[in-house]
Write a protein that holds these residues in place. Structure first.
Motif, PDB file in Angstrom:
ATOM      1  N   ALA A   1       0.619  -1.165   0.122  1.00 40.90           N
ATOM      2  CA  ALA A   1       0.002   0.109   0.033  1.00 40.90           C
ATOM      3  C   ALA A   1       0.802   1.193   0.029  1.00 40.90           C
ATOM      4  O   ALA A   1       2.085   1.253   0.483  1.00 40.90           O
TER       5      ALA A   1
ATOM      6  N   THR B   1      -3.256   4.712   1.368  1.00 41.53           N
ATOM      7  CA  THR B   1      -4.039   3.508   1.260  1.00 41.53           C
ATOM      8  C   THR B   1      -3.854   2.600   2.302  1.00 41.53           C
ATOM      9  O   THR B   1      -4.567   1.400   2.416  1.00 41.53           O
ATOM     10  N   ARG B   2      -2.631   2.730   3.232  1.00 49.98           N
ATOM     11  CA  ARG B   2      -2.130   1.653   3.809  1.00 49.98           C
ATOM     12  C   ARG B   2      -3.357   1.142   4.923  1.00 49.98           C
ATOM     13  O   ARG B   2      -3.607   0.105   5.230  1.00 49.98           O
TER      14      ARG B   2
ATOM     15  N   VAL C   1      -5.898  -0.993   3.395  1.00 51.50           N
ATOM     16  CA  VAL C   1      -5.488  -2.187   2.956  1.00 51.50           C
ATOM     17  C   VAL C   1      -4.979  -3.263   4.006  1.00 51.50           C
ATOM     18  O   VAL C   1      -5.199  -4.443   4.025  1.00 51.50           O
TER      19      VAL C   1
END
Length: 123
Positions: A102, A106-107, A110
């Protein structure tokens, strides 16, 4: 079901991407779609559920065949139903990529949805 992006789905894809905070501006959105259409390392999938496109996931593939998830979006009426989890798990299980990771943006999503082999990514 994951559907690979094609030009005929441009308006749908732009609509889905527009739910992301960084993609609200039409010029930025157009540039993003242009990158997915013209750069072989940028891959875009739409998620179809009950004959309706309800989500989108965009990847950048590096020289080591690592997919970095840079865009994830689900239409508001389908949020909280596990659509992002299904979509991201299917991307991870495609078998096309050595690993999936990610970006900073977006981490958190995700990591909730799939186990990333490499939890750090360069933007």
């Amino acid at each position: 079901m994951l559907i690979r992006y094609k030009k005929a789905l441009e308006k749908i894809a732009m609509g889905l991407l527009s739910f992301m905070p960084n993609e609200k501006d039409v010029k930025k959105l157009t540039e993003t779609i242009h990158s997915y259409e013209n750069d072989d390392n940028w891959v875009l999938y739409l998620w179809k559920k009950n004959d309706e496109y309800v989500g989108i996931v965009g990847l950048v593939i590096d020289e080591h065949n690592t997919a970095t998830i840079q865009h994830v979006s689900v239409i508001p009426s389908y949020r909280g139903e596990g659509v992002a989890t299904e979509m991201l798990q299917e991307v991870a299980e495609l078998g096309q990529y050595e690993s999936v990771r990610a970006t900073d943006a977006t981490r958190s999503l995700v990591q909730k949805c799939i186990h990333c082999k490499d939890e750090k990514a360069d933007d």
